[in-house]
Design a protein around this motif. Structure first.
Motif, short mmCIF file in Angstrom:
data_model
loop_
_atom_site.label_atom_id
_atom_site.label_comp_id
_atom_site.label_asym_id
_atom_site.label_seq_id
_atom_site.Cartn_x
_atom_site.Cartn_y
_atom_site.Cartn_z
N GLU A 51 0.84 -1.21 0.00
CA GLU A 51 0.00 0.00 0.00
C GLU A 51 0.87 1.26 0.00
O GLU A 51 0.61 2.21 -0.74
CB GLU A 51 -0.92 0.01 1.23
CG GLU A 51 -2.04 -0.98 1.17
CD GLU A 51 -2.81 -1.09 2.49
OE1 GLU A 51 -2.33 -0.60 3.53
OE2 GLU A 51 -3.90 -1.70 2.46
N TYR A 52 1.90 1.25 0.83
CA TYR A 52 2.85 2.37 0.89
C TYR A 52 3.50 2.56 -0.48
O TYR A 52 3.57 3.68 -1.00
CB TYR A 52 3.90 2.09 1.97
CG TYR A 52 5.02 3.09 2.00
CD1 TYR A 52 4.88 4.29 2.70
CD2 TYR A 52 6.23 2.85 1.35
CE1 TYR A 52 5.90 5.22 2.74
CE2 TYR A 52 7.26 3.78 1.39
CZ TYR A 52 7.09 4.95 2.07
OH TYR A 52 8.11 5.88 2.11
N GLY A 53 3.98 1.48 -1.07
CA GLY A 53 4.64 1.55 -2.37
C GLY A 53 3.72 2.03 -3.47
O GLY A 53 4.13 2.80 -4.34
N GLN A 54 2.47 1.64 -3.41
CA GLN A 54 1.50 2.04 -4.43
C GLN A 54 1.31 3.56 -4.43
O GLN A 54 1.10 4.17 -5.48
CB GLN A 54 0.17 1.33 -4.20
CG GLN A 54 -0.84 1.57 -5.29
CD GLN A 54 -2.16 0.88 -5.02
OE1 GLN A 54 -2.60 0.78 -3.88
NE2 GLN A 54 -2.80 0.40 -6.08
N LYS A 55 1.43 4.18 -3.27
CA LYS A 55 1.24 5.63 -3.15
C LYS A 55 2.49 6.43 -3.50
O LYS A 55 2.41 7.60 -3.83
CB LYS A 55 0.79 5.98 -1.73
CG LYS A 55 -0.57 5.45 -1.39
CD LYS A 55 -0.90 5.70 0.06
CE LYS A 55 -2.23 5.03 0.42
NZ LYS A 55 -2.46 4.99 1.86
N ARG A 56 3.68 5.81 -3.40
CA ARG A 56 4.91 6.59 -3.48
C ARG A 56 5.92 6.16 -4.55
O ARG A 56 6.92 6.84 -4.74
CB ARG A 56 5.60 6.56 -2.12
CG ARG A 56 4.81 7.33 -1.06
CD ARG A 56 5.37 7.12 0.32
NE ARG A 56 4.64 7.88 1.31
CZ ARG A 56 3.49 7.51 1.85
NH1 ARG A 56 2.92 6.39 1.47
NH2 ARG A 56 2.89 8.25 2.76
#
Length: 146
Positions: A51-56
């Protein structure tokens, strides 16, 4: 472009980590989040990192043996998050090929451990590392832009 999820699975010593690291270099270290969960990790951590990677990041690579009995639901949830922007690869080597690769490692797992943990699959992957990277990049370029 929407973020791309790349999942690389396979047995120990099949070349997953090498492929993921070289792919990360090719795609850009600053554009790519590499997640390498182990069987001891909480699967919720993998989902939170994705989820973190998907945003950044432009690319999220999840690499590991990722046994079905432990990771199946988590992987399905992460794939659902990324939707059509998902590419999944299984490095499918024979046990003999896996043992040969393991013997080249400085930190070899050893034949006995590989035999014990080997999970056979029904195809043989005969591409070298550069061919694998090129195939993944070609697949990325076929994804929809939006």
């Amino acid at each position: 472009m929407k973020p791309v999820l790349i999942i690389i699975r396979g047995n120990q010593s099949s070349g997953k980590t090498t492929l993921a690291a070289k792919l990360q270099e090719q795609l850009g270290i600053n554009k790519t989040l590499l997640i390498q969960p182990s069987a001891d990790d909480d699967t919720k951590t993998m989902i939170k990192l994705a989820e973190y990677g998907q945003k950044r990041f432009e690319y999220v690579i999840i690499e590991g043996q990722l046994p079905k009995d432990i990771y199946s639901e988590s992987i399905k949830n992460v794939i659902k998050m990324f939707g059509k922007q998902t590419l999944v690869y299984y490095l499918n080597l024979t046990l003999d090929q896996t043992i040969q690769l393991d013997q080249q490692r400085d930190d070899s797992y050893g034949r006995e451990r590989l035999v014990e943990q080997f999970q056979p699959y029904d195809q043989i992957d005969e591409l070298d590392i550069n061919e694998k990277i090129n195939r993944i990049i070609e697949d990325i370029n076929k994804l929809p832009l939006f």
